[in-house]
Motif scaffolding. Structure first.
Motif, PDB file in Angstrom:
ATOM      1  N   VAL A  56       0.600  -1.433   0.584  1.00 34.39           N
ATOM      2  CA  VAL A  56       0.014  -0.088   0.052  1.00 34.39           C
ATOM      3  C   VAL A  56       0.823   1.418   0.128  1.00 34.39           C
ATOM      4  O   VAL A  56       1.864   1.334   0.862  1.00 34.39           O
ATOM      5  N   ARG A  57       0.689   2.051  -1.448  1.00 40.95           N
ATOM      6  CA  ARG A  57       1.548   3.763  -1.123  1.00 40.95           C
ATOM      7  C   ARG A  57       0.592   4.731  -1.297  1.00 40.95           C
ATOM      8  O   ARG A  57      -0.726   4.569  -1.370  1.00 40.95           O
ATOM      9  N   LYS A  58       1.238   5.335  -0.245  1.00 43.66           N
ATOM     10  CA  LYS A  58       0.699   7.113  -0.536  1.00 43.66           C
ATOM     11  C   LYS A  58      -0.191   7.817  -1.930  1.00 43.66           C
ATOM     12  O   LYS A  58       0.446   7.483  -3.609  1.00 43.66           O
ATOM     13  N   PRO A  59      -0.882   8.009  -2.238  1.00 44.73           N
ATOM     14  CA  PRO A  59      -1.408   8.661  -1.177  1.00 44.73           C
ATOM     15  C   PRO A  59      -2.330   7.486  -0.555  1.00 44.73           C
ATOM     16  O   PRO A  59      -3.319   7.814   0.964  1.00 44.73           O
ATOM     17  N   CYS A  60      -2.284   6.096  -0.799  1.00 44.69           N
ATOM     18  CA  CYS A  60      -3.267   5.457   0.296  1.00 44.69           C
ATOM     19  C   CYS A  60      -2.638   4.477   1.993  1.00 44.69           C
ATOM     20  O   CYS A  60      -0.769   4.616   2.015  1.00 44.69           O
ATOM     21  N   VAL A  61      -3.207   4.568   2.690  1.00 42.46           N
ATOM     22  CA  VAL A  61      -2.255   3.846   4.119  1.00 42.46           C
ATOM     23  C   VAL A  61      -3.275   2.768   4.392  1.00 42.46           C
ATOM     24  O   VAL A  61      -4.472   3.211   4.333  1.00 42.46           O
ATOM     25  N   GLY A  62      -2.277   1.682   4.425  1.00 43.12           N
ATOM     26  CA  GLY A  62      -2.727   0.917   5.434  1.00 43.12           C
ATOM     27  C   GLY A  62      -1.814  -0.381   5.459  1.00 43.12           C
ATOM     28  O   GLY A  62      -0.735  -0.125   4.751  1.00 43.12           O
ATOM     29  N   LEU A  99      -8.263  -6.158   4.194  1.00 40.99           N
ATOM     30  CA  LEU A  99      -8.487  -4.890   3.143  1.00 40.99           C
ATOM     31  C   LEU A  99      -8.161  -3.942   4.407  1.00 40.99           C
ATOM     32  O   LEU A  99      -9.224  -4.358   5.288  1.00 40.99           O
ATOM     33  N   ASP A 100      -7.375  -3.275   4.721  1.00 45.57           N
ATOM     34  CA  ASP A 100      -7.396  -2.459   5.700  1.00 45.57           C
ATOM     35  C   ASP A 100      -6.852  -1.282   5.609  1.00 45.57           C
ATOM     36  O   ASP A 100      -6.746   0.236   6.030  1.00 45.57           O
ATOM     37  N   TRP A 101      -6.976   0.144   4.134  1.00 43.26           N
ATOM     38  CA  TRP A 101      -5.958   0.848   3.885  1.00 43.26           C
ATOM     39  C   TRP A 101      -7.643   1.876   3.507  1.00 43.26           C
ATOM     40  O   TRP A 101      -9.226   1.576   3.668  1.00 43.26           O
ATOM     41  N   SER A 158     -10.653  18.444  12.284  1.00 45.12           N
ATOM     42  CA  SER A 158      -9.759  16.687  12.052  1.00 45.12           C
ATOM     43  C   SER A 158     -10.175  16.042  12.095  1.00 45.12           C
ATOM     44  O   SER A 158     -10.785  15.674  13.214  1.00 45.12           O
ATOM     45  N   VAL A 159     -10.089  14.477  11.204  1.00 50.35           N
ATOM     46  CA  VAL A 159     -10.222  13.290  11.913  1.00 50.35           C
ATOM     47  C   VAL A 159      -8.672  12.778  11.936  1.00 50.35           C
ATOM     48  O   VAL A 159      -8.498  12.872  10.708  1.00 50.35           O
ATOM     49  N   ASN A 160      -9.073  11.933  12.403  1.00 54.31           N
ATOM     50  CA  ASN A 160      -7.574  10.886  12.424  1.00 54.31           C
ATOM     51  C   ASN A 160      -8.139   9.908  12.820  1.00 54.31           C
ATOM     52  O   ASN A 160      -8.607   9.354  13.135  1.00 54.31           O
ATOM     53  N   SER A 161      -7.214   8.728  11.937  1.00 52.80           N
ATOM     54  CA  SER A 161      -7.659   7.497  12.661  1.00 52.80           C
ATOM     55  C   SER A 161      -6.410   6.923  12.457  1.00 52.80           C
ATOM     56  O   SER A 161      -5.280   7.028  11.594  1.00 52.80           O
ATOM     57  N   TRP A 162      -6.622   4.994  12.600  1.00 52.15           N
ATOM     58  CA  TRP A 162      -5.799   4.089  12.950  1.00 52.15           C
ATOM     59  C   TRP A 162      -6.002   3.110  13.384  1.00 52.15           C
ATOM     60  O   TRP A 162      -6.801   3.350  13.591  1.00 52.15           O
ATOM     61  N   ILE A 163      -5.062   1.891  12.799  1.00 45.67           N
ATOM     62  CA  ILE A 163      -5.489   0.781  13.436  1.00 45.67           C
ATOM     63  C   ILE A 163      -5.260  -0.098  15.060  1.00 45.67           C
ATOM     64  O   ILE A 163      -3.631   0.215  14.714  1.00 45.67           O
ATOM     65  N   SER A 207      -0.801  -3.286  19.503  1.00 44.00           N
ATOM     66  CA  SER A 207       0.040  -2.547  18.389  1.00 44.00           C
ATOM     67  C   SER A 207      -0.545  -1.344  18.027  1.00 44.00           C
ATOM     68  O   SER A 207      -2.521  -1.786  17.146  1.00 44.00           O
ATOM     69  N   THR A 208      -0.793  -0.074  16.991  1.00 44.34           N
ATOM     70  CA  THR A 208      -0.848   0.093  16.262  1.00 44.34           C
ATOM     71  C   THR A 208      -0.477   0.725  15.469  1.00 44.34           C
ATOM     72  O   THR A 208       1.008   0.656  15.102  1.00 44.34           O
ATOM     73  N   HIS A 209      -0.858   0.714  14.112  1.00 41.62           N
ATOM     74  CA  HIS A 209      -0.079   1.416  13.465  1.00 41.62           C
ATOM     75  C   HIS A 209      -1.516   1.995  11.821  1.00 41.62           C
ATOM     76  O   HIS A 209      -2.489   1.957  12.351  1.00 41.62           O
ATOM     77  N   SER A 210      -0.807   2.439  10.838  1.00 40.70           N
ATOM     78  CA  SER A 210      -1.259   2.960   9.564  1.00 40.70           C
ATOM     79  C   SER A 210      -2.137   4.268   9.854  1.00 40.70           C
ATOM     80  O   SER A 210      -3.359   4.967   9.640  1.00 40.70           O
ATOM     81  N   HIS A 211      -1.478   5.460  10.851  1.00 37.17           N
ATOM     82  CA  HIS A 211      -2.283   6.471  11.215  1.00 37.17           C
ATOM     83  C   HIS A 211      -2.982   6.937   9.708  1.00 37.17           C
ATOM     84  O   HIS A 211      -1.622   7.468   9.294  1.00 37.17           O
ATOM     85  N   VAL A 212      -3.736   8.209  10.398  1.00 41.26           N
ATOM     86  CA  VAL A 212      -3.891   8.999   8.183  1.00 41.26           C
ATOM     87  C   VAL A 212      -4.758   9.736   9.154  1.00 41.26           C
ATOM     88  O   VAL A 212      -5.314   9.739  10.168  1.00 41.26           O
ATOM     89  N   THR A 213      -4.716  11.197   8.531  1.00 42.23           N
ATOM     90  CA  THR A 213      -5.511  12.349   8.669  1.00 42.23           C
ATOM     91  C   THR A 213      -6.605  11.824   7.553  1.00 42.23           C
ATOM     92  O   THR A 213      -6.146  12.527   6.591  1.00 42.23           O
ATOM     93  N   LEU A 214      -7.503  12.352   7.323  1.00 40.44           N
ATOM     94  CA  LEU A 214      -9.108  12.045   6.821  1.00 40.44           C
ATOM     95  C   LEU A 214      -9.594  13.562   6.489  1.00 40.44           C
ATOM     96  O   LEU A 214     -10.610  13.052   5.588  1.00 40.44           O
TER      97      LEU A 214
END
Length: 382
Positions: A274-280, A317-319, A358-363, A369-376
């Protein structure tokens, strides 16, 4: 007036007050509201698949494991709200008279912690029972344990009744046992067979009477009818959004289960990084979209107040990927039922109303653990 007459009058007055409260019906749930820090955090639980292969040792063990995933996420994140994003149960595997028994177990982690929640339906939630072919072999039907039905039956329980449970029945049972915490709704009759169609307002902390966030929940079908968001639902969305948010000032989030065809357009190539601009972090399969698109994505893409859409359905899928000026996000496979052996977790969404919205998200994973932080809430995608 004698002392006993005073006590009798007081008792009568108390009884009248109790009867008046009863006549008024149950109190409405407390409104959803941003916390004092100006934040509102959601945990999205997708594809729990309770009740799968209930006649085996494997099935109940998966349900126990799903309990642990949700407990770990809730205790680590302490969310303000939980969204059950469809496929709470594998109804086509549930050999009980009422699948709401498993549905109730799925929502119980939030209820035990006093966290309000909402649900939308997935394609497995009201599927009819699928008879395993091996049950017709010489070995025959294995011993199947069916817990007692949730409601009293007019005659002795005949044992397992192999049928699906309709959407309305599942939702009604949820609301009956919600302890005032469920914000789910059967939705407008004119949108049936779709059921979980409703909108929730989250009130501002700074301006207590003003909504600072709108959350739309839609039934994307599957199970008893095709996987689709209908034209009637699009009309309903237009009506609700124009009434509640005519100038588009209030940010909006949207939730349903089966991804739209727009997800196919933005999806990274399956099994690729998964590459930018996608996040996952998980991209192990192709998107399995709805069978048709009847205008909902066009309505959302042309509404700047809509920041993101969240779906489940695809366990691998989690992107999150940008689409037009909004984001299309998958949750994370939460339940240990269902296909795939990828590590389980949940998507977290945190909305902030102070200063700049702002809307921020992560898994958040089961192991903490946490990962895939993204500002939506980005105005531009890069």
């Amino acid at each position: 007036m004698r002392w006993w007459q005073c006590r009798l009058a007081a008792a009568v007055a108390l009884l009248a007050a109790v009867l008046a409260l009863g006549a008024a019906g149950p109190r409405s749930p407390a409104p959803l509201r941003f916390a004092p820090g100006g934040r509102f955090k959601l945990a999205l639980f997708a594809d729990l698949h309770y009740g799968e292969n209930a006649w085996t040792d494997w099935g109940p063990a998966q349900d126990d494991a799903s309990d642990r995933v949700m407990a770990a996420v809730l205790d680590a994140e302490n969310p303000d709200f939980v969204v059950y994003l469809g496929d709470l149960v594998t109804a086509n595997n549930v050999p009980v008279a009422n699948a709401s028994l498993y549905w109730d177990r799925a929502i119980s982690p939030a209820r035990r912690r006093g966290v309000p929640w909402s649900t939308v339906f997935g394609n497995h939630d009201d599927m009819p029972f699928e008879w395993p072919p091996e049950w017709f072999s010489p070995a025959g039907v294995p011993p199947v344990h069916c817990p007692p039905a949730a409601s009293a039956m007019p005659e002795p329980d005949p044992g397992c009744i192999f049928r699906g449970t309709p959407r309305v029945e599942l939702m009604t049972a949820e609301l009956d046992r919600a302890c005032g915490l469920s914000r789910s709704s059967v939705g407008p009759r004119e949108l049936w067979p779709g059921v979980s169609n409703y909108v929730l307002q989250v009130l501002s902390h700074e301006k207590p009477h003003d909504p600072a966030l709108l959350m739309y929940f839609l039934d994307s079908g599957g199970g008893s009818y095709p996987e689709v968001v209908s034209c009637a639902q699009v009309t309903w969305f237009h009506s609700q959004s124009r009434f509640l948010n005519p100038d588009g000032r209030i940010p909006e989030l949207v939730f349903w289960h089966v991804p739209s065809t727009a997800y196919v357009k933005v999806a990274p190539k399956a099994t690729s990084e998964v590459r930018k601009p996608c996040v996952g972090s998980l991209n192990e399969e192709d998107v399995a979209p709805q069978v048709a698109e009847w205008g909902m994505m066009d309505a959302l893409a042309h509404r700047p107040s809509v920041k993101a859409i969240f779906v489940g359905h695809n366990h691998g899928l989690d992107w999150c990927c940008p689409y037009e000026k909004l984001w299309l996000c998958f949750a994370r496979h939460t339940g240990h039922g269902g296909y795939g052996d990828w590590p389980r977790g949940a998507r977290i969404v945190e909305v902030a109303e102070k200063k700049h919205f702002s809307v921020n998200s992560w898994i958040r994973m089961e192991n903490g653990s946490t990962h895939s932080h993204v500002t939506l809430s980005s105005a531009r995608f890069s």
